[in-house]
Design an enzyme around this catalytic site. Structure first.
Site, PDB file in Angstrom:
ATOM      1  N   GLY A  38     -18.734  55.563 -50.446  1.00 41.09           N
ATOM      2  CA  GLY A  38     -17.929  56.526 -50.817  1.00 41.09           C
ATOM      3  C   GLY A  38     -17.786  57.617 -49.599  1.00 41.09           C
ATOM      4  O   GLY A  38     -17.950  57.241 -48.450  1.00 41.09           O
ATOM      5  N   LEU A  83     -14.889  58.636 -48.530  1.00 40.33           N
ATOM      6  CA  LEU A  83     -14.002  57.516 -47.706  1.00 40.33           C
ATOM      7  C   LEU A  83     -13.465  58.554 -46.674  1.00 40.33           C
ATOM      8  O   LEU A  83     -12.799  59.744 -46.650  1.00 40.33           O
ATOM      9  CB  LEU A  83     -13.007  57.096 -48.912  1.00 40.33           C
ATOM     10  CG  LEU A  83     -13.592  56.201 -50.112  1.00 40.33           C
ATOM     11  CD1 LEU A  83     -12.411  55.827 -50.750  1.00 40.33           C
ATOM     12  CD2 LEU A  83     -14.333  55.470 -49.615  1.00 40.33           C
ATOM     13  N   HIS A  84     -13.095  57.568 -45.644  1.00 44.42           N
ATOM     14  CA  HIS A  84     -12.072  58.058 -44.359  1.00 44.42           C
ATOM     15  C   HIS A  84     -11.202  57.213 -43.922  1.00 44.42           C
ATOM     16  O   HIS A  84     -11.135  56.041 -44.630  1.00 44.42           O
ATOM     17  CB  HIS A  84     -12.934  58.643 -43.464  1.00 44.42           C
ATOM     18  CG  HIS A  84     -14.112  57.693 -42.820  1.00 44.42           C
ATOM     19  ND1 HIS A  84     -13.729  56.475 -42.278  1.00 44.42           N
ATOM     20  CD2 HIS A  84     -15.353  57.490 -43.161  1.00 44.42           C
ATOM     21  CE1 HIS A  84     -14.857  56.011 -42.181  1.00 44.42           C
ATOM     22  NE2 HIS A  84     -16.033  56.373 -42.558  1.00 44.42           N
ATOM     23  N   HIS A 144     -12.290  53.455 -43.772  1.00 49.44           N
ATOM     24  CA  HIS A 144     -12.333  52.698 -44.928  1.00 49.44           C
ATOM     25  C   HIS A 144     -10.936  52.223 -45.271  1.00 49.44           C
ATOM     26  O   HIS A 144     -10.474  51.139 -45.764  1.00 49.44           O
ATOM     27  CB  HIS A 144     -13.014  53.542 -46.155  1.00 49.44           C
ATOM     28  CG  HIS A 144     -14.447  53.961 -45.991  1.00 49.44           C
ATOM     29  ND1 HIS A 144     -14.620  55.361 -45.729  1.00 49.44           N
ATOM     30  CD2 HIS A 144     -15.317  53.179 -46.050  1.00 49.44           C
ATOM     31  CE1 HIS A 144     -16.037  55.377 -45.811  1.00 49.44           C
ATOM     32  NE2 HIS A 144     -16.515  54.030 -45.739  1.00 49.44           N
ATOM     33  N   GLN A 186     -31.485  52.072 -48.997  1.00 42.69           N
ATOM     34  CA  GLN A 186     -31.166  51.742 -47.560  1.00 42.69           C
ATOM     35  C   GLN A 186     -31.277  53.049 -46.722  1.00 42.69           C
ATOM     36  O   GLN A 186     -31.122  53.090 -45.369  1.00 42.69           O
ATOM     37  CB  GLN A 186     -29.888  51.285 -47.220  1.00 42.69           C
ATOM     38  CG  GLN A 186     -28.825  52.188 -47.610  1.00 42.69           C
ATOM     39  CD  GLN A 186     -27.264  51.693 -47.336  1.00 42.69           C
ATOM     40  OE1 GLN A 186     -26.924  50.518 -48.098  1.00 42.69           O
ATOM     41  NE2 GLN A 186     -26.518  52.000 -46.157  1.00 42.69           N
ATOM     42  N   LYS A 220     -17.999  49.843 -36.486  1.00 40.02           N
ATOM     43  CA  LYS A 220     -18.834  50.996 -35.835  1.00 40.02           C
ATOM     44  C   LYS A 220     -20.024  50.517 -36.208  1.00 40.02           C
ATOM     45  O   LYS A 220     -21.079  51.000 -35.580  1.00 40.02           O
ATOM     46  CB  LYS A 220     -18.418  52.213 -36.680  1.00 40.02           C
ATOM     47  CG  LYS A 220     -19.120  53.489 -35.947  1.00 40.02           C
ATOM     48  CD  LYS A 220     -18.709  54.772 -36.751  1.00 40.02           C
ATOM     49  CE  LYS A 220     -19.268  54.785 -38.082  1.00 40.02           C
ATOM     50  NZ  LYS A 220     -20.937  54.964 -38.161  1.00 40.02           N
ATOM     51  N   SER A 240     -16.830  58.585 -39.540  1.00 41.93           N
ATOM     52  CA  SER A 240     -18.044  58.220 -40.339  1.00 41.93           C
ATOM     53  C   SER A 240     -18.297  59.359 -41.394  1.00 41.93           C
ATOM     54  O   SER A 240     -17.870  60.450 -41.070  1.00 41.93           O
ATOM     55  CB  SER A 240     -19.220  58.372 -39.291  1.00 41.93           C
ATOM     56  OG  SER A 240     -20.436  58.546 -40.017  1.00 41.93           O
ATOM     57  N   SER A 241     -18.853  58.767 -42.410  1.00 43.36           N
ATOM     58  CA  SER A 241     -18.832  59.868 -43.600  1.00 43.36           C
ATOM     59  C   SER A 241     -19.945  61.073 -43.103  1.00 43.36           C
ATOM     60  O   SER A 241     -19.543  62.067 -43.663  1.00 43.36           O
ATOM     61  CB  SER A 241     -19.327  58.982 -44.836  1.00 43.36           C
ATOM     62  OG  SER A 241     -18.607  57.984 -45.231  1.00 43.36           O
ATOM     63  N   ARG A 242     -20.598  60.599 -42.377  1.00 41.96           N
ATOM     64  CA  ARG A 242     -21.468  61.614 -41.966  1.00 41.96           C
ATOM     65  C   ARG A 242     -21.028  62.924 -40.991  1.00 41.96           C
ATOM     66  O   ARG A 242     -21.676  63.819 -40.809  1.00 41.96           O
ATOM     67  CB  ARG A 242     -22.734  61.027 -41.084  1.00 41.96           C
ATOM     68  CG  ARG A 242     -23.693  60.064 -41.857  1.00 41.96           C
ATOM     69  CD  ARG A 242     -24.685  59.447 -41.226  1.00 41.96           C
ATOM     70  NE  ARG A 242     -25.397  58.300 -41.980  1.00 41.96           N
ATOM     71  CZ  ARG A 242     -26.531  58.551 -42.693  1.00 41.96           C
ATOM     72  NH1 ARG A 242     -27.023  59.877 -42.601  1.00 41.96           N
ATOM     73  NH2 ARG A 242     -26.945  57.401 -43.276  1.00 41.96           N
TER      74      ARG A 242
HETATM   75  O1  PAF Z   1     -21.604  50.635 -44.639  1.00 43.15           O
HETATM   76  C1  PAF Z   1     -22.108  51.093 -45.594  1.00 43.15           C
HETATM   77  O2  PAF Z   1     -21.290  51.863 -46.294  1.00 43.15           O
HETATM   78  C2  PAF Z   1     -23.003  50.561 -46.446  1.00 43.15           C
HETATM   79  O3  PAF Z   1     -24.315  50.204 -45.563  1.00 43.15           O
HETATM   80  C3  PAF Z   1     -22.767  49.374 -47.556  1.00 43.15           C
HETATM   81  C4  PAF Z   1     -22.385  48.135 -46.749  1.00 43.15           C
HETATM   82  C5  PAF Z   1     -21.556  49.762 -48.401  1.00 43.15           C
HETATM   83  C6  PAF Z   1     -23.884  49.061 -48.145  1.00 43.15           C
HETATM   84  O4  PAF Z   1     -24.494  50.059 -48.948  1.00 43.15           O
END
Ligand code: PAF
Length: 301
Positions: free
Chosen positions: A31, A33-34, A37, A61, A149, A185-187
């Site tokens: 999610g 999104l940018h 994506h 993760q 990326k 990046s979402s970050r």
């Molecule tokens: O790149 C990501 O956003 C995540 O690592 C992924 C591939 C959706 C797995 O959670």
């Protein structure tokens, strides 16, 4: 556009679409999104009859609880963008369903994950490969789309798909950058205005590496030292790694080669950012921008 949460419901839709002989493209995301994506969604639309967008912030993760809790989430905004981009189905399962009580089976790649981010984020790639396997099992897409990326992630997923004979084509697309070079990046949402300015030095450091190589410098140490200088000057001192690597094995190269990639991970304030660039990459940002749609140009404005 449908939004589906239950795994059973998603599987039923997949079965239905398959009876119609349709091809499926999956864009797995967490999610927030940018435009990066968006480029994956657009390619998925070109290559498949139906596009499924996965939105799932995968807790296993994250190596730091704080990072998981603060990960940007805005499902309503994501839905708007997905619908505008012609996504057919959003699959947004719950954590409880993906990891039910007693969950104890994980998927782990044991070679590529030893390097770069793997050294600094214990368990991260195990979390990625496990959740991607689950998404691939639930949806059985013809193709799945990832961004370059996350260089190491895309390599690890390709390797897993090959090693485990998974029936999916992994498509990896170039990094999308803001007009000043910052990799999307979402970050980036976590960065203050000043931090965002600081983060630009990441792009500058990569460009400098490319310039040095173009001018004949092949000693990786020299290249990385200059990169560190640029990052330090901008106020970035917490550097997880900078590395010149083989583009396939991701092994560190002492001697830079034309096909080598320079990769880095560092912290800007409390935000960990990663980026990479091929040492002989020729596409400049200026060359890439005119190719963007008006929507993307708006986002870059
Ligand atoms: O790149 C990501 O956003 C995540 O690592 C992924 C591939 C959706 C797995 O959670």
């Amino acid at each position: 556009m449908k939004t589906i949460a239950p795994i059973k419901g998603m599987k039923e839709w997949v079965a239905f679409l398959r009876t119609k002989g349709l091809t499926l493209g999956l864009v797995p995301t967490m999610g927030a999104l940018h435009q990066g994506h968006v480029s994956l969604i657009r390619r998925a639309r070109e290559e498949n009859d139906k596009v499924i967008l996965g939105i799932f912030v995968n807790p296993i993760q994250f190596d730091k609880e704080k990072d998981l809790l603060s990960y940007p989430r805005d499902i309503e905004k994501d839905k708007e963008l997905a619908s505008r981009e012609g996504v057919d189905i959003i699959f947004a399962p719950s954590v409880e369903e993906i990891y039910p009580k007693g969950f104890s089976t994980f998927v782990e790649e044991e070679d590529l994950t030893e390097r770069l981010c793997g050294e600094h984020r214990p368990g991260h790639f195990r979390g990625v490969t496990t959740v991607v396997t689950k998404l691939l099992n639930i949806i059985s897409p013809d193709r799945a789309y990832f961004g370059l990326k996350d260089l190491q992630q895309s390599h690890v997923i390709k390797k897993m798909v090959r090693d485990l004979n998974m029936n999916v084509e992994v498509v990896v697309l170039p990094t999308v950058r803001d007009k000043d070079g910052l990799a999307l990046s979402s970050r980036n949402q976590h960065l203050s205005r000043t931090e965002r300015q600081t983060a630009l030095s990441i792009y500058k450091a990569l460009i400098r590496a490319r310039e040095l190589f173009a001018s004949g410098e092949t000693n990786s140490c020299e290249i990385l030292q200059e990169m560190h200088g640029i990052l330090h000057k901008a106020g970035i001192f917490q550097i997880d790694y900078t590395s010149v690597v083989d583009p396939e094995t991701l092994e560190e190269l002492e001697e830079a080669r034309p096909d080598a990639v320079v990769a880095l991970a560092c912290w800007v304030g409390n935000t960990r950012l990663i980026d990479n660039m091929g040492l002989s990459e020729t596409t400049s940002l200026k060359e890439r921008l005119p190719a963007l749609s008006s929507l993307e140009r708006e986002a870059h404005a």
